[in-house]
Design a protein around this motif. Sequence first.
Motif, PDB file in Angstrom:
ATOM      1  N   ILE A  29      22.857  46.477  15.116  1.00 16.09           N
ATOM      2  CA  ILE A  29      23.029  45.801  16.400  1.00 16.09           C
ATOM      3  C   ILE A  29      24.023  44.653  16.276  1.00 16.09           C
ATOM      4  CG2 ILE A  29      21.862  44.318  18.084  1.00 16.09           C
ATOM      5  CD1 ILE A  29      19.378  46.065  17.709  1.00 16.09           C
ATOM      6  N   ILE A  30      23.895  43.871  15.234  1.00 15.23           N
ATOM      7  CA  ILE A  30      24.799  42.722  15.055  1.00 15.23           C
ATOM      8  C   ILE A  30      26.239  43.183  14.908  1.00 15.23           C
ATOM      9  CG2 ILE A  30      25.410  40.827  13.508  1.00 15.23           C
ATOM     10  CD1 ILE A  30      22.393  40.582  12.869  1.00 15.23           C
ATOM     11  N   GLU A  31      26.466  44.186  14.077  1.00 11.62           N
ATOM     12  CA  GLU A  31      27.829  44.624  13.788  1.00 11.62           C
ATOM     13  C   GLU A  31      28.479  45.353  14.956  1.00 11.62           C
ATOM     14  OE1 GLU A  31      27.403  46.818  10.168  1.00 11.62           O
ATOM     15  OE2 GLU A  31      26.655  45.072   9.066  1.00 11.62           O
ATOM     16  N   LYS A  32      27.667  46.022  15.785  1.00 14.21           N
ATOM     17  CA  LYS A  32      28.239  46.799  16.886  1.00 14.21           C
ATOM     18  C   LYS A  32      28.263  46.048  18.213  1.00 14.21           C
ATOM     19  CE  LYS A  32      26.836  51.279  14.953  1.00 14.21           C
ATOM     20  NZ  LYS A  32      25.966  52.480  15.141  1.00 14.21           N
ATOM     21  N   LYS A  33      27.284  45.169  18.421  1.00 15.18           N
ATOM     22  CA  LYS A  33      27.144  44.560  19.747  1.00 15.18           C
ATOM     23  C   LYS A  33      27.417  43.060  19.772  1.00 15.18           C
ATOM     24  CE  LYS A  33      25.634  48.360  21.796  1.00 15.18           C
ATOM     25  NZ  LYS A  33      25.616  49.308  20.697  1.00 15.18           N
ATOM     26  N   ILE A  34      27.422  42.409  18.608  1.00  9.70           N
ATOM     27  CA  ILE A  34      27.562  40.949  18.584  1.00  9.70           C
ATOM     28  C   ILE A  34      28.862  40.498  17.925  1.00  9.70           C
ATOM     29  CG2 ILE A  34      26.555  38.817  17.680  1.00  9.70           C
ATOM     30  CD1 ILE A  34      23.785  40.120  18.043  1.00  9.70           C
ATOM     31  N   LEU A  35      29.132  40.988  16.722  1.00 10.63           N
ATOM     32  CA  LEU A  35      30.339  40.552  16.001  1.00 10.63           C
ATOM     33  C   LEU A  35      31.639  40.854  16.738  1.00 10.63           C
ATOM     34  CD1 LEU A  35      29.659  41.184  12.202  1.00 10.63           C
ATOM     35  CD2 LEU A  35      29.504  39.055  13.512  1.00 10.63           C
ATOM     36  N   PRO A  36      31.780  42.010  17.413  1.00 17.71           N
ATOM     37  CA  PRO A  36      33.042  42.256  18.119  1.00 17.71           C
ATOM     38  C   PRO A  36      33.361  41.181  19.160  1.00 17.71           C
ATOM     39  CG  PRO A  36      31.813  44.300  17.893  1.00 17.71           C
ATOM     40  CD  PRO A  36      30.895  43.210  17.441  1.00 17.71           C
ATOM     41  N   TYR A  37      32.336  40.523  19.681  1.00 19.95           N
ATOM     42  CA  TYR A  37      32.562  39.504  20.717  1.00 19.95           C
ATOM     43  C   TYR A  37      32.657  38.105  20.124  1.00 19.95           C
ATOM     44  CZ  TYR A  37      32.213  37.393  25.366  1.00 19.95           C
ATOM     45  OH  TYR A  37      32.474  36.698  26.522  1.00 19.95           O
ATOM     46  N   PHE A  38      31.771  37.790  19.172  1.00 15.04           N
ATOM     47  CA  PHE A  38      31.690  36.416  18.656  1.00 15.04           C
ATOM     48  C   PHE A  38      32.286  36.230  17.262  1.00 15.04           C
ATOM     49  CE2 PHE A  38      28.033  36.614  21.611  1.00 15.04           C
ATOM     50  CZ  PHE A  38      28.345  35.546  22.434  1.00 15.04           C
ATOM     51  N   GLY A  39      32.696  37.303  16.602  1.00 14.04           N
ATOM     52  CA  GLY A  39      33.086  37.231  15.198  1.00 14.04           C
ATOM     53  C   GLY A  39      34.089  36.148  14.859  1.00 14.04           C
ATOM     54  N   ASP A  40      35.118  35.971  15.689  1.00  9.67           N
ATOM     55  CA  ASP A  40      36.175  34.993  15.385  1.00  9.67           C
ATOM     56  C   ASP A  40      35.890  33.597  15.930  1.00  9.67           C
ATOM     57  OD1 ASP A  40      37.611  36.952  14.067  1.00  9.67           O
ATOM     58  OD2 ASP A  40      38.706  37.558  15.872  1.00  9.67           O
ATOM     59  N   LYS A  41      34.830  33.453  16.703  1.00  8.18           N
ATOM     60  CA  LYS A  41      34.511  32.143  17.279  1.00  8.18           C
ATOM     61  C   LYS A  41      33.781  31.280  16.254  1.00  8.18           C
ATOM     62  CE  LYS A  41      33.918  33.911  22.007  1.00  8.18           C
ATOM     63  NZ  LYS A  41      35.072  33.233  22.621  1.00  8.18           N
ATOM     64  N   ARG A  42      33.995  29.978  16.320  1.00  7.71           N
ATOM     65  CA  ARG A  42      33.220  29.074  15.477  1.00  7.71           C
ATOM     66  C   ARG A  42      31.811  28.946  16.065  1.00  7.71           C
ATOM     67  NH1 ARG A  42      36.448  23.663  14.149  1.00  7.71           N
ATOM     68  NH2 ARG A  42      36.490  23.534  16.438  1.00  7.71           N
ATOM     69  N   VAL A  43      30.816  28.988  15.205  1.00  9.80           N
ATOM     70  CA  VAL A  43      29.434  28.991  15.668  1.00  9.80           C
ATOM     71  C   VAL A  43      29.160  27.783  16.549  1.00  9.80           C
ATOM     72  CG1 VAL A  43      27.017  28.914  14.933  1.00  9.80           C
ATOM     73  CG2 VAL A  43      28.672  30.275  13.632  1.00  9.80           C
ATOM     74  N   ARG A  44      29.627  26.611  16.168  1.00  9.33           N
ATOM     75  CA  ARG A  44      29.312  25.386  16.914  1.00  9.33           C
ATOM     76  C   ARG A  44      30.018  25.325  18.268  1.00  9.33           C
ATOM     77  NH1 ARG A  44      32.578  20.674  13.546  1.00  9.33           N
ATOM     78  NH2 ARG A  44      34.687  21.219  14.240  1.00  9.33           N
ATOM     79  N   ASP A  45      31.044  26.191  18.458  1.00  3.85           N
ATOM     80  CA  ASP A  45      31.791  26.157  19.713  1.00  3.85           C
ATOM     81  C   ASP A  45      31.244  27.117  20.774  1.00  3.85           C
ATOM     82  OD1 ASP A  45      33.458  24.253  18.688  1.00  3.85           O
ATOM     83  OD2 ASP A  45      35.029  25.680  18.077  1.00  3.85           O
ATOM     84  N   VAL A  46      30.267  27.941  20.409  1.00  2.00           N
ATOM     85  CA  VAL A  46      29.715  28.908  21.365  1.00  2.00           C
ATOM     86  C   VAL A  46      28.836  28.158  22.365  1.00  2.00           C
ATOM     87  CG1 VAL A  46      28.267  30.947  21.677  1.00  2.00           C
ATOM     88  CG2 VAL A  46      29.775  30.773  19.679  1.00  2.00           C
ATOM     89  N   ARG A  47      29.147  28.310  23.655  1.00  6.87           N
ATOM     90  CA  ARG A  47      28.434  27.609  24.718  1.00  6.87           C
ATOM     91  C   ARG A  47      27.562  28.579  25.509  1.00  6.87           C
ATOM     92  NH1 ARG A  47      33.233  25.791  28.141  1.00  6.87           N
ATOM     93  NH2 ARG A  47      33.846  27.912  27.517  1.00  6.87           N
ATOM     94  N   PRO A  48      26.625  28.079  26.288  1.00 11.77           N
ATOM     95  CA  PRO A  48      25.792  28.975  27.107  1.00 11.77           C
ATOM     96  C   PRO A  48      26.610  29.887  28.020  1.00 11.77           C
ATOM     97  CG  PRO A  48      24.798  26.809  27.020  1.00 11.77           C
ATOM     98  CD  PRO A  48      26.131  26.686  26.334  1.00 11.77           C
ATOM     99  N   ILE A  49      27.747  29.381  28.558  1.00 13.28           N
ATOM    100  CA  ILE A  49      28.563  30.222  29.428  1.00 13.28           C
ATOM    101  C   ILE A  49      29.161  31.391  28.648  1.00 13.28           C
ATOM    102  CG2 ILE A  49      30.675  28.871  29.100  1.00 13.28           C
ATOM    103  CD1 ILE A  49      29.452  30.657  32.320  1.00 13.28           C
TER     104      ILE A  49
END
Length: 308
Positions: A29-49
Amino acid sequence: MTFASFYEAYQNDLKNRLRKNTWVTKSSIIEKKILPYFGDKRVRDVRPIDILHWQNTIMKTKDENGMPYSPVYFKTIHNQLSAMFNHAVRFYGLPDNPVAKAGNMGKEKCGEVLVWTKEECLQFIAVLKDKLMSFYAFETLYWCGLRLGEMLALTPADFDFERKIIHVTKSFQIIKGEDIITSPKTEKGIRCVLMPDFYADEMATYIETLHLAENDRIFPFTKSYLYHEIRRGCSASGVKRIRIHDIHHSHISLLIDTGFNAVAIAERVGHESINITYRYAYVFASTQQEVDAKLDELIVKNADRIEK
């Protein structure tokens, strides 16, 4: 730290603490549904929006057959992302979990679940007698309430025919093409299941004809074989089509009809908590209707007695 880098740390922290099949499901699930969207983002920069936009994207995706995913599956995906952020908060100093602020996606459970009555099960199983291995596999699922993986892992050593007990201690899975024996789904899954007398007599005879070693699997096939057999059996018998796991629900329905209480049912089927057993109540609408009818009948009888 990027989300992709954090995932590597997450693997190192948790992979060896989880059952192998649990980690395979989680990582997929992480590799197919989450990493493609958030992989390059910094963890601390991810916002609720950002979470909200991701949810909208995920809810538009479809499975390999072009069908929309169920709300329960969306909730599963959502929970995996939330678990990762919770881990970052707990161990890596992230201030808070943006998934919690964004709100849920999907829902915990689906709507109505189909079950077989005892008559429907007997009708279904009767048409499988041309393949005894299928016949006894479905008898085991229905009359003993085992989960599919637990049934597939059974060996002659698990049967105590003198005491008419099945020792449920393991589960069979195929993970990335490899046959794997794991512990049951929960700690309470390790249990002793009392066999009905007729089933115990039939299985004793059947296992004897197989000439197996004590630790050989009695049902040496895969889940896909049983998916084919349930389609064949439903078509031949005319009973409604249900999922294989719904046979587990059907067994619980049978226990309720027989008069078992929730505590006894939870122990027999290996529920981790009795609250799980109570949540199954929505499955058995027909049983509740029967209870209402009996209560109505009792009220009428009491009213007649009072008048007399």
